[in-house]
Design a protein around this motif. Sequence first.
Motif, short mmCIF file in Angstrom:
data_model
loop_
_atom_site.label_atom_id
_atom_site.label_comp_id
_atom_site.label_asym_id
_atom_site.label_seq_id
_atom_site.Cartn_x
_atom_site.Cartn_y
_atom_site.Cartn_z
N PHE A 94 0.83 -1.20 0.00
CA PHE A 94 0.00 0.00 0.00
C PHE A 94 0.87 1.25 0.00
O PHE A 94 0.60 2.23 -0.70
CB PHE A 94 -0.91 -0.02 1.23
CG PHE A 94 -2.01 1.01 1.20
CD1 PHE A 94 -3.06 0.91 0.31
CD2 PHE A 94 -2.00 2.07 2.09
CE1 PHE A 94 -4.08 1.86 0.28
CE2 PHE A 94 -2.99 3.03 2.08
CZ PHE A 94 -4.04 2.92 1.18
N LEU A 95 1.95 1.23 0.78
CA LEU A 95 2.86 2.38 0.86
C LEU A 95 3.58 2.64 -0.46
O LEU A 95 3.96 3.77 -0.75
CB LEU A 95 3.89 2.15 1.98
CG LEU A 95 3.39 2.37 3.41
CD1 LEU A 95 4.36 1.75 4.41
CD2 LEU A 95 3.22 3.87 3.69
N ALA A 96 3.77 1.59 -1.24
CA ALA A 96 4.49 1.74 -2.51
C ALA A 96 3.77 2.70 -3.46
O ALA A 96 4.39 3.30 -4.35
CB ALA A 96 4.67 0.38 -3.18
N ARG A 102 7.34 8.78 3.81
CA ARG A 102 8.63 8.19 4.17
C ARG A 102 8.40 7.22 5.32
O ARG A 102 7.66 7.53 6.25
CB ARG A 102 9.62 9.29 4.52
CG ARG A 102 9.90 10.19 3.32
CD ARG A 102 10.87 11.29 3.61
NE ARG A 102 10.32 12.32 4.50
CZ ARG A 102 10.93 13.47 4.76
NH1 ARG A 102 12.11 13.74 4.23
NH2 ARG A 102 10.38 14.36 5.57
N THR A 103 9.06 6.07 5.27
CA THR A 103 8.67 4.93 6.10
C THR A 103 9.83 4.38 6.94
O THR A 103 10.93 4.17 6.42
CB THR A 103 8.11 3.79 5.22
OG1 THR A 103 7.01 4.28 4.47
CG2 THR A 103 7.69 2.61 6.07
N ILE A 104 9.52 4.13 8.22
CA ILE A 104 10.40 3.37 9.09
C ILE A 104 9.60 2.18 9.60
O ILE A 104 8.48 2.34 10.11
CB ILE A 104 10.90 4.20 10.29
CG1 ILE A 104 11.74 5.39 9.81
CG2 ILE A 104 11.73 3.34 11.25
CD1 ILE A 104 12.17 6.33 10.92
N LYS A 148 5.24 -1.90 14.55
CA LYS A 148 4.82 -0.54 14.25
C LYS A 148 5.46 -0.04 12.96
O LYS A 148 6.58 -0.43 12.64
CB LYS A 148 5.20 0.41 15.40
CG LYS A 148 4.54 1.77 15.37
CD LYS A 148 5.12 2.69 16.44
CE LYS A 148 6.45 3.29 16.01
NZ LYS A 148 6.97 4.27 16.98
N PHE A 149 4.74 0.82 12.25
CA PHE A 149 5.31 1.62 11.18
C PHE A 149 5.35 3.06 11.65
O PHE A 149 4.36 3.57 12.20
CB PHE A 149 4.47 1.54 9.91
CG PHE A 149 4.65 0.30 9.10
CD1 PHE A 149 5.49 0.28 8.01
CD2 PHE A 149 3.96 -0.86 9.43
CE1 PHE A 149 5.66 -0.88 7.25
CE2 PHE A 149 4.10 -2.02 8.68
CZ PHE A 149 4.96 -2.02 7.59
N ALA A 150 6.46 3.74 11.43
CA ALA A 150 6.56 5.17 11.70
C ALA A 150 6.67 5.88 10.35
O ALA A 150 7.62 5.64 9.60
CB ALA A 150 7.77 5.48 12.57
N LEU A 151 5.69 6.71 10.05
CA LEU A 151 5.64 7.40 8.77
C LEU A 151 5.87 8.89 8.97
O LEU A 151 5.58 9.45 10.02
CB LEU A 151 4.28 7.20 8.09
CG LEU A 151 3.73 5.78 8.02
CD1 LEU A 151 2.38 5.78 7.32
CD2 LEU A 151 4.71 4.84 7.31
N GLY A 181 3.76 16.10 10.98
CA GLY A 181 3.74 15.17 9.87
C GLY A 181 4.13 13.74 10.23
O GLY A 181 4.26 12.89 9.34
N ASP A 182 4.32 13.46 11.50
CA ASP A 182 4.67 12.10 11.95
C ASP A 182 3.41 11.30 12.25
O ASP A 182 2.52 11.76 12.97
CB ASP A 182 5.55 12.16 13.20
CG ASP A 182 6.93 12.73 12.90
OD1 ASP A 182 7.42 12.52 11.79
OD2 ASP A 182 7.50 13.40 13.79
#
Length: 271
Positions: A94-96, A102-104, A148-151, A181-182
Motif C-alpha cells: 500500500f505504501l508503494a 517516508r517509512t520506518i 509498528k510503522f513510523a511514517l 507530519g509524523d
Amino acid sequence: MIKMVTVDMDGTFLKPTNEYNRSRFEAIYQTMVKQDVKFVVASGNQYYQLKSFFPEIAEQISFVAENGALVISEGEELFCGEMDLELVGEILIFLADLPEVRTILCGRQSAYVSQETDPVFVDYGRIYYHRLNVVPNLSELTEDTFFKFALNVPEEMTEEIVTLFNQRFDGEITAVTSGHGDIDLIIKGLHKANGIQLLQKKWGIHEDHIASFGDGGNDVEMLRHAGHSYAMSNGSQVAKDAAKFVAPSNHDEGVLVIIEQLLDKNQSEKA
C-alpha cells in the motif's frame, strides 16, 4: 493521592531543545522514590532512544515504548506486540503507491529504512531510533518481531493519510499522529493506555491515582484513562479535549511544575 506518573516525551517532558532540566527532575525523582510513586515514560519512540535520556535510573523506571507495543518495567520485558508478517507485507504494498510517505519499519531489535530513503530523513530518524538499520528492501525482512510503522508525510497531508490508513486497514491497525507530519501505524488496541494498564496490574494501582501528561493524538487514550490528565498548553486540541487539565508548556517545564505540585499534595495528605 498520586501513585503513578506517566509522561510523553517530545513536546511534553522534553523542552523544544530536546532536553529537560536534569537537576530539577533528579530532585523530583528522589521525592517520588520516597513516596513510592512510579515513574513511567510513555512515548511513540524507540525504547533504546528513550532509555538514553535516563542513564542512571533506566533500570529503576518503566517504559511504554513504541506507543504501547513494547513495555519494559525495571529492566524486565512485560509485553511485546507482534504484527502479522502478512499484514506487514500488505502495508508495504500500500505504501508503494504513496511516494510522498517516508517509512520506518519498527521491530523489537531495531528499526529499519530502505536504502532508497532520503539520507536527510534517515538522519532525522536516528534522533528517535537509536537502532536504525538501512536495508536493501523492507519487504525482505523476516528475522525481527515487527510491531509498528513510523511514517512521515508533508504536514498538510497528515489528516488525509491518517484517514486513508484507518479506512484501508480498519480493524487491523490504527493510524495516529504525533504532530509535525509524523504518523504511527500501530496494532489495533496497542496504545499507550494498554501498556499503562499492564503496569497497573503489576503494581495494583487504580487509574484514579495516575497523573498523565501528553500533547498529541497518540496520547489521547492515555489522557482519557488517567484520573489526573494534563495536556500541555503547547499541545494539540485533540489532546486538550481528552485531558482533564492543561499544564504549562514544555518550554516552561510544565510537567515538572505539575509533578512538584502533586507530590506536595501527596505529602500534605499523608500528614
